[in-house]
Structure formats: C-alpha cells, structure tokens
Design an enzyme around this catalytic site. Structure first.
Site, PDB file in Angstrom:
ATOM      1  N   THR A   1      -4.199  -1.042   0.360  1.00 29.11           N
ATOM      2  CA  THR A   1      -3.240  -0.062  -0.137  1.00 29.11           C
ATOM      3  C   THR A   1      -3.822   1.343  -0.193  1.00 29.11           C
ATOM      4  OG1 THR A   1      -2.388  -1.857  -1.519  1.00 29.11           O
ATOM      5  CG2 THR A   1      -1.539   0.322  -1.958  1.00 29.11           C
TER       6      THR A   1
ATOM      7  N   LYS B   1      -3.527  -1.770  -8.927  1.00 29.92           N
ATOM      8  CA  LYS B   1      -4.115  -1.081  -7.763  1.00 29.92           C
ATOM      9  C   LYS B   1      -3.218   0.024  -7.218  1.00 29.92           C
ATOM     10  CE  LYS B   1      -1.226  -3.130  -4.808  1.00 29.92           C
ATOM     11  NZ  LYS B   1      -0.340  -2.553  -3.790  1.00 29.92           N
TER      12      LYS B   1
END
Length: 333
Positions: A246, A189
């Site tokens: 994030t 990610k």
C-alpha cells in the site's frame, strides 16, 4: 458440496473477490447501482472500478440484498467501513442461521471505534466472523498477477473450508486465527500509506519512504499488540506485506490521497475526485483516540491527523517527525 457466495459491494475489491469466487462457487454480487448490475450481467465488466477487466462469466449481479444473501452459504462484506453496519442490518433478516460472514473492509467504525468483525458479532451473534486481508491490490489480482492473502477466523476448520472458496489461480490464501491482528493490520496501515504518499508527492525520496514504512510498521504494531493482536501477525502478510504494497503502489487509494496532499491539493478536492473510499482518511480520527486510550505513541499517525484535520502542511508534518525525540530503535511490543 460447493458453497454459494453472497457478496455485498460492487467496488473494485468486492468485484474482484466476487469474480474470483465465481470461478469456484455460484456467486451473486450486490451493488446499489442498476447500471453497474446490468453491466456485470450483460457485458461481464465493471468499467468504473476495474477498467478493461473481464469478469468471470458465471458471476451474477443484483440490486436486491435479499436475492444476494438468502441462499448463500457464506456472506462476504465488500462495503466501506462506515457503510458496513447499515448494509449488514439490511441483510440480517435474509441471512440463514450460522452462515459465516467475511469482512473485506480495511477500516474502523468512527462512532464506536469497532473493527468490522466486532460489528458482525454484535449484529449477527452466532455467525462465525472473519476477515480476508493482505497485500491485495485489486487490479493486479484481477489481471492474474501472483498474490497472497490471509483469511483470519477463530475457527480453523471453517477458515480451511473457505480457503477453497477464495483461492484461484495465482491468488493463494493462507489461514490465521488472529482475527484482531489481521483486521487491525489492514486498517492501521492505511494511515502510514497516506504518509508514504505525501513523501512521494513532495519528492522526499526513496529513503524517506523506507523510513516511513519501517517506523510505520513499528507504530501500528505497538497499537495492534496493545489492542490484543499477536506480534507475529504484524510481520506477516496482513501487516508488513499489506503495508509495503500500500505504501509503494500508485494503485493504492490511500497512497493517492497522500500523494495529492504532497503535491499541494486540499483534502476535500482529492476525496471529491475519487471513485472509491480511502479508508485511512477516516480511520486516522479513530486511531488518534485509540492511541490515547491505550497510551501508545504514534508520531506518524499524529502528524497525518494534523494534516488531514488540523490544517498542518506537509512540510510541517515532516518537520514534526524530525523534531520528534530520537530514541533507540527496538522491536515494538
């Protein structure tokens, strides 16, 4: 009997986790820098990585790896992925048999393309290996905001025992047996977060960010499943949860790298100005190799790699994604 924790790494996340575990168990944190150790022991702060934060007073810091791990009942590795092997090798002679070793790093080793738990199994065979991961922005957790994480281990019994070590206040820890999926979700990610940050830095808009997150999830899930992770893991805290946090937060180091790239800064300048490692910068190299090995299509990661290492501009990256052949949207895997 309360378990003693030895945590290796004095960055923002390592210090946060050590401060959490110190509420439940005796915890010693190892850091390389003597000034950092003195500051933690005397002032109960780590201003370089956690400005304005007070650490748990019982937390002990040390510059000695031996002192940190020799009596520990659980070892927590809070060092960056590319330093992981070196630090674990140094700690190895001092770690008692069968002690669980938990990874916090969200990256892959460049030279071997290995996950951190694979390195643990290689260097420390017989020691239960696991990962603590999820949507965990260190500063928010340290200041008591509600958050959830996953501890992934093959052995459910050990994972359940460690839940009590890491859980604290509004920080809730769940268990998972899919170590591969949880570890890959955290590592992959970061590249998508760089893409999201690039869009934000270039004022591409909310719609672009939503598209990057959604297609990024499909992309990392494809590779994750191909490498042995379970599909449902990537729709949970270790996958989608971590990805959303994030990609959306200005506190994210990887988002920050992308944002500054989107504003026109060059990579070397951005990295040199940062206190901590943005794992996605180096992981992007490994992921391109893995995508070829497993024959998995990863257009977002490919464009980020080109920006980081082949001199492509942010505009060229977004044009590359727009030119990419449009097919039907379907579930990955």
């Amino acid at each position: 009997m309360k378990l003693q924790v030895g945590l290796l790494g004095g960055g923002s996340w390592g210090t946060t986790v050590a401060s959490l575990t110190a509420k439940n168990s005796k915890t010693i944190l190892w850091a390389r820098n003597q000034d950092t150790v003195d500051e933690i022991n005397n002032d109960h702060t780590n201003e370089k990585y956690l400005p304005h934060a007070k650490l748990t007073h019982s937390l002990i810091a040390s510059t000695s790896i031996k002192e940190t791990v020799e009596e520990a009942d659980v070892i927590v590795m809070g060092v960056p992925a590319q330093s992981f092997r070196e630090v674990l090798e140094e700690a190895k002679p001092h770690i008692r048999p069968w002690v669980p070793i938990i990874n916090l790093a969200k990256g892959l080793e460049i030279s071997t393309k290995k996950r951190m738990t694979e390195i643990i199994e290689e260097i420390m065979p017989g020691h239960p290996a696991g990962v603590l991961t999820g949507p965990n922005l260190a500063k928010e957790i340290h200041f008591g905001n509600a958050a959830a994480a996953v501890i992934a281990m093959v052995d459910k019994t050990i994972a359940s025992k460690l839940q009590d070590v890491f859980s604290s206040g509004l920080f809730r820890v769940y268990t998972n047996t899919d170590v591969i999926g949880c570890e890959l979700g955290g590592a992959l990610k970061n590249i998508i977060a760089i893409a999201s940050g690039m869009g934000d830095g270039a004022d591409a808009g909310e719609n672009t960010r939503a598209a990057i997150i959604t297609r990024g999830l499909a992309e990392l899930t494809r590779l994750g499943i191909a490498m042995g992770g379970k599909k449902q893991t990537f729709y949970g805290l270790a996958g989608m949860g971590d990805l959303v946090a994030t990609c959306s937060s200005t506190q994210s180091r990887n988002h920050h790298v992308g944002y500054e790239l989107g504003k026109g800064k060059n990579l070397d300048q951005i990295v040199n100005e940062m206190n901590e490692v943005a794992e996605g910068v180096k992981t992007a190299k490994v992921v391109m190799e893995l995508a070829k090995t497993y024959n998995v299509d990863m257009p977002i990661s490919e464009q980020i790699y080109k920006v980081l290492y082949e001199g492509s501009t942010v505009n060229e990256a977004f044009k590359g994604l727009l030119r990419y052949e449009v097919g039907s949207e379907k579930e990955p895997g």
